[in-house]
Scaffold this active site. Structure first.
Site, PDB file in Angstrom:
ATOM      1  N   ASP A   1       0.896  -0.973  -0.210  1.00 50.71           N
ATOM      2  CA  ASP A   1      -0.025  -0.046   0.087  1.00 50.71           C
ATOM      3  C   ASP A   1       0.755   1.234   0.083  1.00 50.71           C
ATOM      4  O   ASP A   1       1.744   1.324   0.936  1.00 50.71           O
ATOM      5  CB  ASP A   1      -0.944   0.122   1.326  1.00 50.71           C
ATOM      6  CG  ASP A   1      -2.187   0.771   1.190  1.00 50.71           C
ATOM      7  OD1 ASP A   1      -1.990   1.809   0.746  1.00 50.71           O
ATOM      8  OD2 ASP A   1      -3.248   0.193   1.611  1.00 50.71           O
TER       9      ASP A   1
ATOM     10  N   ASP B   1      -2.879   4.764  -2.305  1.00 54.56           N
ATOM     11  CA  ASP B   1      -3.808   5.424  -1.297  1.00 54.56           C
ATOM     12  C   ASP B   1      -3.983   6.869  -2.059  1.00 54.56           C
ATOM     13  O   ASP B   1      -3.175   7.531  -2.457  1.00 54.56           O
ATOM     14  CB  ASP B   1      -3.026   5.784  -0.190  1.00 54.56           C
ATOM     15  CG  ASP B   1      -4.105   6.327   1.187  1.00 54.56           C
ATOM     16  OD1 ASP B   1      -4.536   5.438   1.499  1.00 54.56           O
ATOM     17  OD2 ASP B   1      -3.470   7.279   1.530  1.00 54.56           O
TER      18      ASP B   1
ATOM     19  N   GLU C   1      -6.787   3.760  -5.174  1.00 61.77           N
ATOM     20  CA  GLU C   1      -8.206   4.109  -4.479  1.00 61.77           C
ATOM     21  C   GLU C   1      -8.631   5.743  -4.952  1.00 61.77           C
ATOM     22  O   GLU C   1      -7.805   6.538  -4.975  1.00 61.77           O
ATOM     23  CB  GLU C   1      -7.830   4.328  -2.869  1.00 61.77           C
ATOM     24  CG  GLU C   1      -8.966   4.897  -2.141  1.00 61.77           C
ATOM     25  CD  GLU C   1      -8.464   5.530  -0.817  1.00 61.77           C
ATOM     26  OE1 GLU C   1      -9.450   5.493   0.168  1.00 61.77           O
ATOM     27  OE2 GLU C   1      -7.458   6.201  -0.776  1.00 61.77           O
TER      28      GLU C   1
ATOM     29  N   HIS D   1     -10.997  -1.487   5.327  1.00 59.59           N
ATOM     30  CA  HIS D   1     -10.671  -1.052   6.530  1.00 59.59           C
ATOM     31  C   HIS D   1     -11.172   0.382   6.760  1.00 59.59           C
ATOM     32  O   HIS D   1     -10.751   0.941   7.859  1.00 59.59           O
ATOM     33  CB  HIS D   1      -9.076  -1.001   6.664  1.00 59.59           C
ATOM     34  CG  HIS D   1      -8.424  -0.011   5.702  1.00 59.59           C
ATOM     35  ND1 HIS D   1      -8.545  -0.181   4.284  1.00 59.59           N
ATOM     36  CD2 HIS D   1      -7.773   1.099   5.816  1.00 59.59           C
ATOM     37  CE1 HIS D   1      -8.119   0.950   3.596  1.00 59.59           C
ATOM     38  NE2 HIS D   1      -7.488   1.743   4.725  1.00 59.59           N
ATOM     39  N   ASP D   2     -11.904   0.934   5.810  1.00 59.75           N
ATOM     40  CA  ASP D   2     -12.490   2.220   6.100  1.00 59.75           C
ATOM     41  C   ASP D   2     -14.041   2.373   6.320  1.00 59.75           C
ATOM     42  O   ASP D   2     -14.835   3.502   6.492  1.00 59.75           O
ATOM     43  CB  ASP D   2     -12.083   3.155   5.069  1.00 59.75           C
ATOM     44  CG  ASP D   2     -10.427   3.459   5.034  1.00 59.75           C
ATOM     45  OD1 ASP D   2      -9.969   3.544   6.051  1.00 59.75           O
ATOM     46  OD2 ASP D   2     -10.199   3.858   3.834  1.00 59.75           O
TER      47      ASP D   2
HETATM   48  C1  GLC Z   1      -7.338   6.264   2.579  1.00 63.76           C
HETATM   49  C2  GLC Z   1      -6.954   4.758   3.531  1.00 63.76           C
HETATM   50  C3  GLC Z   1      -7.276   5.372   4.782  1.00 63.76           C
HETATM   51  C4  GLC Z   1      -6.485   6.487   5.321  1.00 63.76           C
HETATM   52  C5  GLC Z   1      -6.518   7.839   4.300  1.00 63.76           C
HETATM   53  C6  GLC Z   1      -5.479   8.654   4.580  1.00 63.76           C
HETATM   54  O1  GLC Z   1      -8.402   6.614   2.414  1.00 63.76           O
HETATM   55  O2  GLC Z   1      -7.760   4.092   2.908  1.00 63.76           O
HETATM   56  O3  GLC Z   1      -7.445   4.311   5.727  1.00 63.76           O
HETATM   57  O4  GLC Z   1      -6.956   6.974   6.384  1.00 63.76           O
HETATM   58  O5  GLC Z   1      -6.233   7.288   2.926  1.00 63.76           O
HETATM   59  O6  GLC Z   1      -4.117   8.035   3.929  1.00 63.76           O
END
Ligand code: GLC
Length: 511
Positions: free
Chosen positions: A98, A202, A257, A320-321
């Site tokens: 990641d 990310d 993402e 995980h979010d």
């Molecule tokens: C993405 C991740 C999340 C994180 C954010 C900042 O959305 O999935 O868990 O808090 O980025 O890095």
């Protein structure tokens, strides 16, 4: 030409803190992942995506990176990661890391140096600006969390603000600066040279910013800028990263993402097949309610966006979010039906560790909540067995156990052939064995109210999937052989769908 593995495979996301602890500190680690590779091989996944394991002060549990090229001692060592990669590869499982390019930790040496003085050589690696005339932040941008936070923090010693789309401890990098680009490319090469098979990127949509840093467009005031950022320069950065990744052998993959509120344009992030290989379409992907029409629309929408540009979809129900989909959809029966859906759609499915045992979110009492973004429930530790410590070294994991851990754990469900875990395994095997399910076309079919029906077809092979989103039995003509049902092991043939049931129907060959 055969399709690359990332089109035909299934990716399994591991949140390492929660997978399995082996050193007794209550936090999962790389050795814990390595020890459970046989579970993943048994299940039949093709790749693992590890949420960040880099050195980090853990303000955002690893998404605040202080050294992109080393492993945090909480998780182990670089040697542990090398061993994990080798052992995964030995089982035919690929490994994605990641990568967090939008921001670093405020403890990263780059930021420490940048913050040191206005004339620091690294000053321009981040977004520093003078206060507005009234002394407040340079513009009206809001951060993503905690709620209602400004996207700017004032630095007392140098009397300027710095930009952060997330926590103040996560300053945004300035990709306009070619030195930042070079440094981040070096990070990618470091890991690609070590044998990783690609990256989940990310906040891929947020890397580029308008250097004028204007206020939000009218109507968008107060909405976290993180969710809206969509600057053309991002696409140039992604193209360069794609060129870098594609220069490596072995189909390395970039999955981004893309998390946009109000604007919806994840299709832009594929470029002309020269940006991301795969992109999540968040939050749309995880916000679709458990309703036949909503899924029908979503499937049609994805096809309308991606088919014309030849891009390949991703499908995801949990991560995980977000609250887990068992919790969102409200029952195990629905979680089972959702598994049939997820693993028979056209595109690459992403599983979130624990969904194969049908986990729900943990109830986390106030005094145990630790995440500034309020996401603790879906990050509860995975229960591996029925013992009081559930296969972890002690009962004191960093978060409370999810509901029903004494019965809903990997060991118990493996012993029960009717369990949701066996359903996932059978679905993964069916996918692996079928060109139609892996790569075939998808056509939506007419169906009774509350039922979603689609056909998958390739090379003369044809399957129909029927998903009953209602809590009633629905009479339904099933012309074919039911090879798999979400409701049981040996469904046989029938012309009624049980409440919350999804079935995979083999319709024999046709061309
Ligand atoms: C993405 C991740 C999340 C994180 C954010 C900042 O959305 O999935 O868990 O808090 O980025 O890095």
């Amino acid at each position: 030409m055969t399709a690359p593995w990332w089109k035909t495979g299934v990716v399994y996301q591991i949140y390492p803190r929660s997978f399995l602890d082996t050193d007794g500190d209550g936090v999962g680690d790389l050795e814990g992942v390595r020890r459970r590779l046989d579970h993943l091989a048994w299940l039949g996944v093709d790749a693992i995506w590890l949420s960040p394991v880099f050195r980090s002060p853990m303000k955002d549990f690893g998404y605040d990176v202080a050294d992109y090229c080393d492993v945090d001692p909480l998780f182990g060592t670089l040697a542990d990661l090398d061993r994990l990669i080798a052992d995964a590869h030995a089982r035919g499982i690929r490994l994605l890391l990641d990568w967090v390019p939008n921001h670093t930790s405020d403890r990263h040496p780059w930021f420490v140096e940048s913050r040191g003085s206005r004339t620091s050589p690294k000053r321009d690696w981040y977004w520093w600006r003078d206060p507005a005339p009234d002394g407040g932040p340079p513009n009206d941008w809001k951060g993503a969390f905690p709620p209602d936070i400004d996207a700017w923090t004032f630095d007392e010693s140098t009397r300027q603000f710095y930009l952060h789309q997330f926590l103040p401890e996560q300053p945004d990098l300035n990709w306009e600066n070619p030195e930042v680009v070079r440094a981040m490319h070096d990070v990618l090469r470091f890991w690609l040279d070590r044998g990783v098979d690609g990256f989940r990127i990310d906040v891929a949509h947020g890397i580029g910013k308008d250097p004028a840093l204007p206020d939000e467009a009218p109507g968008w005031h107060g909405i976290p800028h993180a969710a809206l950022n969509e600057h053309p320069s991002t696409h140039a950065y992604l193209r360069a990263i794609r060129t870098l990744a594609d220069a490596y052998p072995g189909d390395r993959v970039l999955v981004g993402e893309v998390y946009q509120l109000f604007v919806r344009a994840h299709e832009r992030y594929f470029g002309r097949n020269d940006e991301l290989h795969l992109a999540f379409d968040l939050p749309a992907a995880i916000a679709t309610p458990w309703e036949a029409d909503a899924w029908r629309d979503r499937i049609a929408d994805v096809a309308a966006r991606l088919d014309p540009i030849g891009a390949w979809p991703t499908w995801v129900l949990s991560n995980h979010d977000t609250p887990r989909h068992h919790t969102r959809f409200g029952s195990e029966a629905r979680a089972r039906a959702a598994a049939v859906l997820l693993l028979t759609l056209r595109g690459t499915p992403f599983l979130y560790a624990g969904e194969e045992i049908g986990l729900e979110d943990a109830q986390v009492p106030r005094d145990r909540r630790v995440d500034p973004g309020g996401r603790d429930g879906c990050r509860a530790p995975i229960p591996w067995d029925a013992s009081p410590t559930h296969g972890w070294p002690s009962e004191d994991a960093w978060l409370p156990w999810p509901p029903d851990a004494p019965t809903r754990n990997v060991e118990r469900l493996r012993a029960d052939e009717t369990s949701i875990m066996h359903l996932y395994r059978r679905l993964l095997a069916a996918r692996r064995a079928s060109p139609a399910l892996r790569e075939g076309s998808l056509t939506l079919l007419d169906a009774p109210d509350g039922v979603l029906a689609y056909e998958r077809r390739a090379r003369g092979e044809r399957f129909v999937v029927l998903v009953n989103f209602t809590r009633e039995a629905v009479p339904c003509e099933i012309s074919g052989r039911v090879v798999l049902s979400s409701a049981g092991t040996d469904p046989g043939r029938s012309d009624v769908l049980a409440p919350d049931e999804a079935v995979l129907v083999a319709c024999g060959s046709s061309s």
